[in-house]
Design an enzyme around this catalytic site. Sequence first.
Site, PDB file in Angstrom:
ATOM      1  N   SER A 259     -37.580 -23.170  -0.544  1.00 48.55           N
ATOM      2  CA  SER A 259     -37.278 -23.076  -1.966  1.00 48.55           C
ATOM      3  C   SER A 259     -38.508 -22.632  -2.757  1.00 48.55           C
ATOM      4  O   SER A 259     -39.059 -21.577  -2.468  1.00 48.55           O
ATOM      5  CB  SER A 259     -36.722 -24.411  -2.443  1.00 48.55           C
ATOM      6  OG  SER A 259     -35.966 -24.197  -3.583  1.00 48.55           O
ATOM      7  N   LYS A 263     -40.903 -19.384  -1.956  1.00 51.92           N
ATOM      8  CA  LYS A 263     -41.415 -18.332  -2.850  1.00 51.92           C
ATOM      9  C   LYS A 263     -42.934 -18.253  -2.637  1.00 51.92           C
ATOM     10  O   LYS A 263     -43.517 -17.175  -2.526  1.00 51.92           O
ATOM     11  CB  LYS A 263     -41.131 -18.666  -4.319  1.00 51.92           C
ATOM     12  CG  LYS A 263     -39.660 -18.952  -4.670  1.00 51.92           C
ATOM     13  CD  LYS A 263     -39.500 -19.282  -6.161  1.00 51.92           C
ATOM     14  CE  LYS A 263     -38.392 -20.258  -6.511  1.00 51.92           C
ATOM     15  NZ  LYS A 263     -37.028 -19.855  -6.375  1.00 51.92           N
ATOM     16  N   TRP A 350     -26.911 -20.774  -5.498  1.00 55.34           N
ATOM     17  CA  TRP A 350     -27.960 -20.692  -6.530  1.00 55.34           C
ATOM     18  C   TRP A 350     -29.089 -19.777  -6.049  1.00 55.34           C
ATOM     19  O   TRP A 350     -29.690 -19.035  -6.814  1.00 55.34           O
ATOM     20  CB  TRP A 350     -28.473 -22.114  -6.790  1.00 55.34           C
ATOM     21  CG  TRP A 350     -29.524 -22.284  -7.842  1.00 55.34           C
ATOM     22  CD1 TRP A 350     -30.816 -22.684  -7.644  1.00 55.34           C
ATOM     23  CD2 TRP A 350     -29.386 -22.104  -9.255  1.00 55.34           C
ATOM     24  NE1 TRP A 350     -31.483 -22.767  -8.843  1.00 55.34           N
ATOM     25  CE2 TRP A 350     -30.630 -22.419  -9.853  1.00 55.34           C
ATOM     26  CE3 TRP A 350     -28.321 -21.720 -10.085  1.00 55.34           C
ATOM     27  CZ2 TRP A 350     -30.846 -22.350 -11.233  1.00 55.34           C
ATOM     28  CZ3 TRP A 350     -28.540 -21.655 -11.456  1.00 55.34           C
ATOM     29  CH2 TRP A 350     -29.785 -21.963 -12.011  1.00 55.34           C
ATOM     30  N   HIS A 401     -28.550 -26.512  -0.017  1.00 55.94           N
ATOM     31  CA  HIS A 401     -29.978 -26.271  -0.200  1.00 55.94           C
ATOM     32  C   HIS A 401     -30.802 -27.304   0.582  1.00 55.94           C
ATOM     33  O   HIS A 401     -30.666 -28.497   0.362  1.00 55.94           O
ATOM     34  CB  HIS A 401     -30.247 -26.405  -1.701  1.00 55.94           C
ATOM     35  CG  HIS A 401     -31.581 -25.949  -2.135  1.00 55.94           C
ATOM     36  ND1 HIS A 401     -31.988 -24.646  -1.999  1.00 55.94           N
ATOM     37  CD2 HIS A 401     -32.616 -26.626  -2.711  1.00 55.94           C
ATOM     38  CE1 HIS A 401     -33.220 -24.524  -2.493  1.00 55.94           C
ATOM     39  NE2 HIS A 401     -33.616 -25.714  -2.926  1.00 55.94           N
TER      40      HIS A 401
END
Length: 421
Positions: A259, A263, A350, A401
């Site tokens: 997540s 990044k 998402w 997630h």
Amino acid sequence: MKIRKANLMLAGGMVVYGLGVAAVAQGPAPWSANPKVVEELGRKRPGINYDESKVPAYELPDALKTSSGARVTSPAMWERQRRGELLEIFRSQFYGRRPETKYIVKFQLVSEVKDAFDGAATGRDMMATVSIGERKFEFPFTVFLPNKAKGKAPAVVHINNRYPLPVKAVIEKHDPFWPVRTLIERGYATASFHTSHVDPDRKDGYDKGIRAFFANGQPQAADGWGALSSWGWGASRLLDYLATVPGVDATRVAVSGHSRGGKASLWAASEDTRFAIAYSNDSGCMGAAISRRKYGETVEVIAKAFPHWFCSNINKYAGKESDLPVDQHELIALVAPRAVYVASADEDLWADPKGEYGALVAASPVFGLFGKQAVSQTDMPALLQPRHVGSTGYHIRPGGHGLDDRDWGFFLDFAGGLLKR
Ligand code: GTR
């Protein structure tokens, strides 16, 4: 060809498309979002698009075209010209520039367990001290080294954005977020730090982090590094440490994260070419996902919710995805010709699994420029059908997630092919 809804799903996962012409696909059907999940998420977050049919038409910038319009035709041209151009855009507009201030970093052993996991590993609680003149900034990190490695071990630096995981906690309880025993058993050394120990993961945390330390208390510039970049920088310091450990091969080190950590891991490997692989798990918006799709989290939403992750220039693009000078496939391309692994989760819309996969595929010509094979098939794989092609790999697994044992299993299968000798 238009495909009718009344496709037949045959035993063994073969799909026969009805249209008079029978086309037979190999293996299970490509992943697509479960309509129930689409509906449910759409209800929970009105204003966010989860409907594939509402993804706007877009054209991705060509990674292999320079800003003056010339075609990049050789690895040398990429390295000398295009890579620098892209890096400059990502730095100045999104992740921010790291400071050029000279510093020293020292590593101190705080405590050690020599027989972790029935003697398989040595665990070390460490402290990094960063000095600029007389000023000092400290952050803790955790290291596990295999005791029985044949030769130097490859390693994984994991960016941990959950809760601190010192040696004791790691030994006491298996945690799929950082499954150290598995990593050791598969022949890796591993090191991890908690993101907030380097720079607090809070809108108002700047004063307490490494960025303010470098700036000597001055506020962040419009193109100054954001927290994601500082966490990537932290991963590089752990690599500095691993490079001092005789049993570790610092040329075979992956950086991983989930997540916001994913990044940061892509950006870490863009900034620091010593990382051999970047693993991004469910990294989504401003990670692996194509921004122009505006599916799930968008630039506007992320810039508002997490301003501390970026430099403030990102705000120029809020709601203006078509004006973006780059897209996220070019972030993946910055890691070429080293390796990139992207993972998604079925219900994590998402993070836009399709956009994550699409970015990986769109980066493949850059790997090709170097003569490297990479995932280039446009159809997504089905759930739990990892696709590993040369220097890039991808999987999507069931569930939401998160980072779990299956994610690590697939990633380590991919990494093993590149890092194990
Ligand atoms: C969310 C954020 C995502 C992702 C995630 C996480 O709230 O919108 O971009 O980074 O947090 O880090 O778990």
